[in-house]
Design a protein around this motif. Structure first.
Motif, PDB file in Angstrom:
ATOM      1  N   ALA A  20       9.375   3.957  -3.488  1.00  0.00           N
ATOM      2  CA  ALA A  20       8.517   5.143  -3.526  1.00  0.00           C
ATOM      3  C   ALA A  20       7.056   4.755  -3.726  1.00  0.00           C
ATOM      4  O   ALA A  20       6.149   5.386  -3.164  1.00  0.00           O
ATOM      5  N   ARG A  21       6.819   3.705  -4.512  1.00  0.00           N
ATOM      6  CA  ARG A  21       5.442   3.241  -4.715  1.00  0.00           C
ATOM      7  C   ARG A  21       4.874   2.663  -3.423  1.00  0.00           C
ATOM      8  O   ARG A  21       3.706   2.895  -3.090  1.00  0.00           O
ATOM      9  N   GLU A  22       5.688   1.948  -2.678  1.00  0.00           N
ATOM     10  CA  GLU A  22       5.236   1.405  -1.398  1.00  0.00           C
ATOM     11  C   GLU A  22       4.877   2.531  -0.430  1.00  0.00           C
ATOM     12  O   GLU A  22       3.895   2.427   0.314  1.00  0.00           O
ATOM     13  N   VAL A  23       5.666   3.605  -0.429  1.00  0.00           N
ATOM     14  CA  VAL A  23       5.375   4.746   0.452  1.00  0.00           C
ATOM     15  C   VAL A  23       4.060   5.389   0.046  1.00  0.00           C
ATOM     16  O   VAL A  23       3.228   5.732   0.898  1.00  0.00           O
ATOM     17  N   ARG A  24       3.830   5.554  -1.275  1.00  0.00           N
ATOM     18  CA  ARG A  24       2.566   6.136  -1.744  1.00  0.00           C
ATOM     19  C   ARG A  24       1.382   5.271  -1.342  1.00  0.00           C
ATOM     20  O   ARG A  24       0.316   5.785  -0.968  1.00  0.00           O
ATOM     21  N   VAL A  25       1.549   3.967  -1.421  1.00  0.00           N
ATOM     22  CA  VAL A  25       0.467   3.054  -1.016  1.00  0.00           C
ATOM     23  C   VAL A  25       0.154   3.227   0.461  1.00  0.00           C
ATOM     24  O   VAL A  25      -1.019   3.290   0.869  1.00  0.00           O
ATOM     25  N   GLU A  26       1.186   3.327   1.292  1.00  0.00           N
ATOM     26  CA  GLU A  26       0.973   3.491   2.730  1.00  0.00           C
ATOM     27  C   GLU A  26       0.314   4.839   3.043  1.00  0.00           C
ATOM     28  O   GLU A  26      -0.538   4.922   3.937  1.00  0.00           O
ATOM     29  N   LEU A  27       0.677   5.872   2.314  1.00  0.00           N
ATOM     30  CA  LEU A  27       0.024   7.171   2.506  1.00  0.00           C
ATOM     31  C   LEU A  27      -1.448   7.096   2.123  1.00  0.00           C
ATOM     32  O   LEU A  27      -2.314   7.634   2.821  1.00  0.00           O
ATOM     33  N   ARG A  28      -1.739   6.423   1.011  1.00  0.00           N
ATOM     34  CA  ARG A  28      -3.135   6.313   0.571  1.00  0.00           C
ATOM     35  C   ARG A  28      -3.956   5.492   1.555  1.00  0.00           C
ATOM     36  O   ARG A  28      -5.119   5.799   1.816  1.00  0.00           O
ATOM     37  N   ALA A 120       6.123   7.068   5.304  1.00  0.00           N
ATOM     38  CA  ALA A 120       4.803   7.682   5.115  1.00  0.00           C
ATOM     39  C   ALA A 120       4.412   8.500   6.343  1.00  0.00           C
ATOM     40  O   ALA A 120       3.874   9.609   6.216  1.00  0.00           O
ATOM     41  N   LEU A 123       6.444  11.730   6.341  1.00  0.00           N
ATOM     42  CA  LEU A 123       5.928  12.685   5.360  1.00  0.00           C
ATOM     43  C   LEU A 123       4.625  13.318   5.832  1.00  0.00           C
ATOM     44  O   LEU A 123       4.400  14.523   5.635  1.00  0.00           O
TER      45      LEU A 123
END
Length: 275
Positions: A20-28, A120, A123
């Motif tokens: 989930a942290r990796e997905v948030r990083v890719e979104l950012r 990402a 989403l």
């Protein structure tokens, strides 16, 4: 004299990076650059412009009417034109700017990196669809306030489902092209030729002139394949008895433009030397 050597140990107990942290990083990372941020802002502006122009046309032409289904179709146009570029940049920019050196050092498991980028992109596609739905609903309400026509909420669950499926398919197609080519200009050009230029410019002419094109092109384009499934008629307006063949056509186009380049792109990223 004796020398005592003290061995050092490496702590391998550190937990893995949560997915989930990796997905948030890719979104950012999609919005960290000015280009990505302005692309999203421009898309939001196009949604507002599309809604405003539609309302203006309806206010000036009392004979023209629209429903919630019509607003939904109009609102998805800006999303299909610009936002798939995000899906391309999230993959190809890593290689063109050589940030993949850092990415694959921090996370050596390339499959997880690709999976995080794919999640990402998915989403982002779903989030923008929600934004488009809000603008479409607002436009439909304003239509009832600005004109003498009744507001019609006729967007069926089937239409909504296929709208989501088609938008996701275009985003995933852009992602697959970027994974396969690993080059931003090539991926953008290829995507727009296949997804926009040919269906809008070339295919209608071929279908109007040649009978074989009416049978062949629904096997090559998402929208052409999905139209019978959504409306019960083909792109020429002829009624269609929806059966297994129509679903097979859409599945074939999905495999042709999403699954095949996506698998080949995944294998290429896994095997390409990072340098």
């Amino acid at each position: 004299m004796s020398t005592t050597t003290t061995g050092s140990t490496i702590d391998l107990s550190r937990p893995a990076i949560p997915f989930a942290r990796e997905v948030r990083v890719e979104l950012r990372k999609m919005f960290d650059t000015r280009g990505g941020l302005w692309l999203f802002i421009i898309t939001g502006g196009l949604l507002l412009l599309a809604m405003a122009l539609t309302l203006l046309v309806l206010a000036l032409n009392d004979d023209v009417t629209i429903t919630a289904s019509g607003f939904a179709q109009i609102m998805t146009i800006p999303l299909s034109i610009l936002l798939p570029v995000f899906a391309i940049l999230t993959v190809s920019s890593e290689w063109s700017q050589r940030t993949h050196l850092t990415t694959f050092t921090l996370q050596p498991n390339r499959g997880r990196v690709i999976g995080a980028k794919f999640a990402a992109v998915t989403l982002l596609a779903l989030g923008t669809l929600v934004l488009a739905a809000v603008f479409g609903a607002l436009g439909n309400v304003l239509y009832g306030l600005l004109t003498d026509h009744d507001v019609v909420w006729n967007l069926t669950g089937k239409e909504l489902l296929w709208t989501v499926v088609l938008q996701l398919a275009f985003f995933w197609m852009a992602f697959a092209f970027a994974s396969l080519l690993l080059n931003t200009p090539a991926a953008v050009a290829s995507f727009y030729v296949v997804a926009l230029i040919l269906p809008v410019v070339a295919y209608p002419i071929l279908m109007a002139l040649f009978g074989w094109a009416r049978d062949l092109l629904p096997w090559l384009d998402f929208n052409y394949a999905a139209t019978p499934l959504i409306a019960g008629e083909d792109v020429m307006g002829e009624p269609v008895d929806v059966g297994a063949l129509e679903y097979l056509r859409f599945a074939f186009t999905f495999c042709l433009w999403v699954v095949l380049p996506g698998v080949l792109g995944f294998l290429r990223i896994q095997r390409t030397e990072v340098k």
